[in-house]
Scaffold this motif. Structure first.
Motif, short mmCIF file in Angstrom:
data_model
loop_
_atom_site.label_atom_id
_atom_site.label_comp_id
_atom_site.label_asym_id
_atom_site.label_seq_id
_atom_site.Cartn_x
_atom_site.Cartn_y
_atom_site.Cartn_z
N TYR A 103 40.04 5.21 51.50
CA TYR A 103 40.13 6.52 52.16
C TYR A 103 39.84 6.33 53.64
O TYR A 103 38.87 5.65 53.99
CB TYR A 103 39.11 7.50 51.58
CG TYR A 103 39.34 7.79 50.11
CD1 TYR A 103 39.01 6.85 49.13
CD2 TYR A 103 39.87 9.01 49.71
CE1 TYR A 103 39.23 7.12 47.79
CE2 TYR A 103 40.08 9.29 48.36
CZ TYR A 103 39.76 8.34 47.41
OH TYR A 103 39.98 8.60 46.09
N HIS A 128 44.36 6.81 51.56
CA HIS A 128 44.36 8.27 51.52
C HIS A 128 43.66 8.73 52.79
O HIS A 128 42.82 8.00 53.34
CB HIS A 128 43.58 8.78 50.31
CG HIS A 128 44.01 8.17 49.03
ND1 HIS A 128 45.25 8.40 48.47
CD2 HIS A 128 43.39 7.30 48.19
CE1 HIS A 128 45.37 7.72 47.36
NE2 HIS A 128 44.25 7.03 47.15
N ARG A 153 51.96 15.81 50.92
CA ARG A 153 50.77 15.08 50.47
C ARG A 153 49.48 15.88 50.65
O ARG A 153 48.41 15.43 50.26
CB ARG A 153 50.59 13.79 51.29
CG ARG A 153 51.69 12.79 51.11
CD ARG A 153 51.26 11.50 51.78
NE ARG A 153 52.34 10.54 51.81
CZ ARG A 153 52.20 9.30 52.24
NH1 ARG A 153 51.03 8.87 52.68
NH2 ARG A 153 53.22 8.47 52.24
N PRO A 166 43.29 10.07 42.87
CA PRO A 166 44.68 10.49 43.09
C PRO A 166 45.66 9.48 42.48
O PRO A 166 45.37 8.29 42.42
CB PRO A 166 44.81 10.51 44.61
CG PRO A 166 43.73 9.61 45.11
CD PRO A 166 42.63 9.61 44.09
N GLN A 169 49.52 8.59 47.21
CA GLN A 169 48.85 8.71 48.51
C GLN A 169 48.68 10.18 48.87
O GLN A 169 49.65 10.95 48.80
CB GLN A 169 49.64 7.99 49.60
CG GLN A 169 49.68 6.48 49.46
CD GLN A 169 48.30 5.82 49.51
OE1 GLN A 169 47.29 6.45 49.80
NE2 GLN A 169 48.25 4.55 49.21
N THR A 170 47.47 10.53 49.24
CA THR A 170 47.12 11.95 49.43
C THR A 170 46.44 12.15 50.78
O THR A 170 45.74 11.26 51.27
CB THR A 170 46.17 12.39 48.29
OG1 THR A 170 46.83 12.14 47.05
CG2 THR A 170 45.82 13.87 48.37
N VAL A 171 46.65 13.33 51.34
CA VAL A 171 45.94 13.73 52.56
C VAL A 171 45.06 14.91 52.18
O VAL A 171 45.57 16.01 51.92
CB VAL A 171 46.91 14.13 53.69
CG1 VAL A 171 46.13 14.62 54.91
CG2 VAL A 171 47.81 12.96 54.07
N TYR A 172 43.75 14.69 52.11
CA TYR A 172 42.83 15.76 51.73
C TYR A 172 42.38 16.50 52.98
O TYR A 172 41.99 15.87 53.97
CB TYR A 172 41.60 15.18 51.04
CG TYR A 172 41.91 14.51 49.73
CD1 TYR A 172 42.07 15.25 48.56
CD2 TYR A 172 42.03 13.11 49.66
CE1 TYR A 172 42.36 14.63 47.36
CE2 TYR A 172 42.33 12.48 48.45
CZ TYR A 172 42.49 13.25 47.31
OH TYR A 172 42.77 12.63 46.13
#
Ligand code: ATP
Length: 220
Positions: A103, A128, A153, A166, A169-172
């Motif tokens: 991350y 991420h 994302r 996840p 690939q994620t953007v929190y």
């Protein structure tokens, strides 16, 4: 749960509570096994104003993070010649922790400009992102500035929520209360002889005093 490793890059000139407190919120939410704070060596986008030597910036990060069991100061960009690129640093962590969930933490102001970063697509494909709430840019304004490629994302997360590993690939976007402190403000106040006690961890305050950083009288 997969091991979770977080990397947080920044000038940290100096490291302040706007870096620390939102990261504690992120830690309470994502339960990282380790968070590595990486003071930037020679960031290409901050060439206009000379940075305080990296040895001081690293020392301040090390002292401020000492009370936090899972927070670490990283010397990854100390010995790099020439410009240092976040993508290279993140790739190094990928090699070090090949099986971990990786991350990258950054403030929403930085995230809104991510498409100007060197090889940014490579960066977001290696880690991420956890975007920390910096007050002046959030909500619809931030969403408008997000590069097209990343829109799908985006996942909003409330502090303390249970975040499952996840699958892609994620953007929190971490919806914590903003903590409005900037290093520019800390430096300016110090130059003007105004107190900075409430803006930096107390170890950093003592360090700045001892080494007379950000002074105009004798320049430390
Ligand atoms: P400067 O004022 O010198 O530009 P800064 O306060 O923005 O510095 P940096 O060390 O340059 O601090 O920032 C490193 C990272 O920390 C960036 O991703 C930035 O968005 C984030 N950040 C800095 N301050 C905050 C804050 N108060 N809240 C959330 N994120 C922050």
């Amino acid at each position: 749960m997969t091991q979770r490793i977080a990397v947080y890059g920044g000038s940290f000139d100096p490291f302040h509570t706007g870096h620390l407190v939102p990261t504690v919120r992120a830690q309470e939410t994502f339960k990282f096994d380790a968070v590595f704070f990486v003071p930037a060596g020679n960031p290409p986008h901050k060439q206009d104003e000379p940075l305080t030597p990296i040895t001081h910036r690293l020392s301040m990060v090390a002292m401020a993070t000492l009370p936090y069991e899972r927070f670490f100061a990283s010397d990854d960009e100390v010995f790099v010649d020439g410009p240092t690129y976040t993508v290279e640093t993140v790739k190094r962590y990928r090699e070090r922790f090949p099986h971990a969930g990786l991350y990258f933490l950054l403030g929403s102001d930085s995230f809104s400009q991510i498409s100007t970063w060197n090889r940014w697509i490579e960066l977001v494909n290696h880690a991420h992102l956890v975007v920390l709430h910096r007050a002046h840019i959030w909500g619809s304004e931030l969403r408008q500035r997000v590069p097209e490629e990343l829109r799908s994302r985006l996942v909003e997360v409330e502090p303390f929520a249970d975040v499952p590993d996840p699958t892609e690939q994620t953007v929190y976007l971490l919806n914590h209360d903003p903590f409005p402190v900037s290093a520019t403000d800390v430096r300016q106040r110090q130059r003007q002889g105004l107190p900075i006690r409430e803006l930096v961890p107390h170890e950093v305050n003592s360090y700045i005093e001892k080494y007379r950083l950000y002074r105009t009288d004798d320049e430390g």
